[in-house]
Design a protein around this motif. Sequence first.
Motif, PDB file in Angstrom:
ATOM      1  N   ARG A   1      34.016  48.452  46.390  1.00  0.00           N
ATOM      2  CA  ARG A   1      32.598  48.135  46.266  1.00  0.00           C
ATOM      3  C   ARG A   1      32.191  47.538  47.604  1.00  0.00           C
ATOM      4  NH1 ARG A   1      33.136  51.030  42.275  1.00  0.00           N
ATOM      5  NH2 ARG A   1      33.152  50.297  40.126  1.00  0.00           N
TER       6      ARG A   1
ATOM      7  N   VAL B   1      30.371  45.046  49.250  1.00  0.00           N
ATOM      8  CA  VAL B   1      29.703  43.821  48.830  1.00  0.00           C
ATOM      9  C   VAL B   1      29.901  42.705  49.864  1.00  0.00           C
ATOM     10  CG1 VAL B   1      29.578  42.047  47.031  1.00  0.00           C
ATOM     11  CG2 VAL B   1      30.161  44.397  46.401  1.00  0.00           C
TER      12      VAL B   1
ATOM     13  N   TYR C   1      31.224  33.963  40.497  1.00  0.00           N
ATOM     14  CA  TYR C   1      31.232  34.727  41.745  1.00  0.00           C
ATOM     15  C   TYR C   1      29.884  35.413  41.882  1.00  0.00           C
ATOM     16  CZ  TYR C   1      31.747  39.140  44.281  1.00  0.00           C
ATOM     17  OH  TYR C   1      31.541  40.198  45.111  1.00  0.00           O
TER      18      TYR C   1
ATOM     19  N   GLN D   1      25.548  43.704  46.825  1.00  0.00           N
ATOM     20  CA  GLN D   1      26.163  45.033  46.920  1.00  0.00           C
ATOM     21  C   GLN D   1      25.139  46.018  47.469  1.00  0.00           C
ATOM     22  OE1 GLN D   1      28.745  48.266  44.319  1.00  0.00           O
ATOM     23  NE2 GLN D   1      28.483  46.221  43.491  1.00  0.00           N
TER      24      GLN D   1
ATOM     25  N   HIS E   1      35.951  52.106  37.505  1.00  0.00           N
ATOM     26  CA  HIS E   1      37.059  51.209  37.206  1.00  0.00           C
ATOM     27  C   HIS E   1      36.639  50.257  36.092  1.00  0.00           C
ATOM     28  CE1 HIS E   1      35.631  48.173  40.554  1.00  0.00           C
ATOM     29  NE2 HIS E   1      35.026  47.925  39.422  1.00  0.00           N
TER      30      HIS E   1
ATOM     31  N   HIS F   1      37.707  46.075  34.566  1.00  0.00           N
ATOM     32  CA  HIS F   1      38.486  44.858  34.796  1.00  0.00           C
ATOM     33  C   HIS F   1      38.140  43.807  33.755  1.00  0.00           C
ATOM     34  CE1 HIS F   1      34.713  44.166  36.837  1.00  0.00           C
ATOM     35  NE2 HIS F   1      35.012  45.061  37.749  1.00  0.00           N
TER      36      HIS F   1
ATOM     37  N   ARG G   1      24.164  42.550  36.981  1.00  0.00           N
ATOM     38  CA  ARG G   1      23.463  42.972  38.206  1.00  0.00           C
ATOM     39  C   ARG G   1      22.007  42.567  38.121  1.00  0.00           C
ATOM     40  NH1 ARG G   1      28.485  44.916  39.457  1.00  0.00           N
ATOM     41  NH2 ARG G   1      29.268  46.019  37.635  1.00  0.00           N
TER      42      ARG G   1
ATOM     43  N   HIS H   1      33.007  51.285  34.564  1.00  0.00           N
ATOM     44  CA  HIS H   1      31.730  51.336  35.273  1.00  0.00           C
ATOM     45  C   HIS H   1      31.871  51.968  36.647  1.00  0.00           C
ATOM     46  CE1 HIS H   1      33.599  47.422  36.030  1.00  0.00           C
ATOM     47  NE2 HIS H   1      33.004  47.397  37.211  1.00  0.00           N
TER      48      HIS H   1
ATOM     49  N   HIS I   1      29.025  53.075  40.025  1.00  0.00           N
ATOM     50  CA  HIS I   1      27.650  52.896  40.485  1.00  0.00           C
ATOM     51  C   HIS I   1      27.272  53.947  41.523  1.00  0.00           C
ATOM     52  CE1 HIS I   1      28.647  48.992  38.892  1.00  0.00           C
ATOM     53  NE2 HIS I   1      29.299  48.608  39.969  1.00  0.00           N
TER      54      HIS I   1
ATOM     55  N   ASP J   1      25.360  41.133  42.468  1.00  0.00           N
ATOM     56  CA  ASP J   1      26.391  41.139  41.428  1.00  0.00           C
ATOM     57  C   ASP J   1      26.681  39.703  41.005  1.00  0.00           C
ATOM     58  OD1 ASP J   1      27.141  43.919  41.396  1.00  0.00           O
ATOM     59  OD2 ASP J   1      28.216  43.592  43.283  1.00  0.00           O
TER      60      ASP J   1
ATOM     61  N   LEU K   1      29.722  37.846  38.667  1.00  0.00           N
ATOM     62  CA  LEU K   1      30.933  38.057  37.856  1.00  0.00           C
ATOM     63  C   LEU K   1      31.606  36.721  37.544  1.00  0.00           C
ATOM     64  CD1 LEU K   1      30.875  40.733  40.028  1.00  0.00           C
ATOM     65  CD2 LEU K   1      32.737  41.386  38.530  1.00  0.00           C
TER      66      LEU K   1
ATOM     67  N   ILE L   1      34.787  36.249  37.810  1.00  0.00           N
ATOM     68  CA  ILE L   1      36.119  36.418  38.401  1.00  0.00           C
ATOM     69  C   ILE L   1      36.898  35.094  38.504  1.00  0.00           C
ATOM     70  CG2 ILE L   1      37.292  36.959  40.596  1.00  0.00           C
ATOM     71  CD1 ILE L   1      35.252  39.255  40.950  1.00  0.00           C
TER      72      ILE L   1
HETATM   73  O1  GTQ Z   1      30.664  46.340  40.720  1.00  0.00           O
HETATM   74  O2  GTQ Z   1      32.631  46.548  39.934  1.00  0.00           O
HETATM   75  O3  GTQ Z   1      30.676  42.306  43.557  1.00  0.00           O
HETATM   76  O4  GTQ Z   1      34.442  44.793  40.505  1.00  0.00           O
HETATM   77  C1  GTQ Z   1      32.877  42.402  42.723  1.00  0.00           C
HETATM   78  C2  GTQ Z   1      33.830  43.027  41.964  1.00  0.00           C
HETATM   79  C3  GTQ Z   1      31.285  44.068  42.125  1.00  0.00           C
HETATM   80  C4  GTQ Z   1      31.829  45.937  40.614  1.00  0.00           C
HETATM   81  C5  GTQ Z   1      31.619  42.928  42.808  1.00  0.00           C
HETATM   82  C6  GTQ Z   1      33.508  44.176  41.261  1.00  0.00           C
HETATM   83  C7  GTQ Z   1      32.228  44.700  41.349  1.00  0.00           C
END
Ligand code: GTQ
Length: 370
Positions: free
Chosen positions: A78, A80, A99, A103, A114, A116, A122, A155, A157, A170, A172, A174
């Motif tokens: 990604r 970002v 986090y 992006q 992918h 996770h 978003r 997902h 994009h 974004d 998340l 994380i």
């Molecule tokens: O869009 O899948 O900013 O997995 C950081 C990790 C976006 C994403 C991020 C991610 C993604």
Amino acid sequence: MSHSDDVPGRARVGDTDELTAYYDRLGEHDAGALWTVANDIEPWYPQPKSVPVHWSYERLRPLVLESLDLVKADDAGRRVVMLVNPGRKDVSAAVGMLYTGLQIMGPGESMTAHRHQAAALRFVVEGQGAWTVVDGQKLAVGPGDFAITPNWTWHEHGNEGTDAPVIWQDGLDIPLVNAHDAGFYEVHPALHQEPGKIVNSSLLTHGAGTLRPYGFDDGWTKPYSPLLAYPWERSYAALLDAAKATEGSPYDGVMLEYSNPLTGGSVMPTMGAHLQLLRAGEATRAHRHTGSVVYNVAKGRGHSVIAGRRFDWKQGDIFCVPSWAWHEHANDDTGDDAVLFSFNDFPVMRSLAFWREESHPDNDGHQPAA
Ligand code: GTQ
């Protein structure tokens, strides 16, 4: 309540040669004396490592655009630019356990799929033509739209616009997932999903808010909202409508939560999101609460005072409020409203019974002049 540690009931053991030698011997057995750390690990009140930060979109945008030519989106996974709190570099957090990043996707670009353990959301900042496919459902999103990618959903994009890049923020969880050693990650075996034909089908089915599907699509048992996208127009219209009928909250102005239409609860179990309107010239009172918040200025200009520091903001800017930090917001435009998008970890705070909130007791509810 005294916040000094030199009081009965708090650890207050001085160092002696005998004790230091004893601590060394405990250390040799992977052990330690609680009283040497007790006051640090059980503070009187939250001591966040995160500090308030303001990220200027005007200053970051050229750097985000620069990345378009520096790396291919799919090589980067990604593309970002993440926003990192100076006190949380070790865990790549913007604030607390959250986090965030900007992006960017160039016209015609797309990335592989992918999934996770971290949940994502978003908020589109600029550009037309963005899409994301979430668990086989294609969502088309434009500026001001909010969309979710719940944890473990596939997902991918892209930007099907022809001339301009799309930049979205974004969010998340994380750092939260990693703090619990619960991270998993998978690349889609076919690299891409096969999306259903109906674009924004969750919006068509569940987007009416108070009107719920009856006799169909009602077997939803997943722990997140069946509605995956929340368009700007409807959300902003809802704010304007609410502002006709209510003063809103003294701390947040007219604030609405993006909710799971089936439960009324937060959109996902770990992160919630709000949209709030500050009327022309409105200034809120200060309060503080557990839980961290990341804001994106969706419209207008103003300032916030966070932990005693003043941050001036305008559209596109991002700023954060650490847990238990006093904060108050003001719309500095006397002729137009201001709108703040924000996301938070309140669902975690609430489900773990960590939630606390209080209003500022002094100065008519305001922090001392910054
Ligand atoms: O869009 O899948 O900013 O997995 C950081 C990790 C976006 C994403 C991020 C991610 C993604």
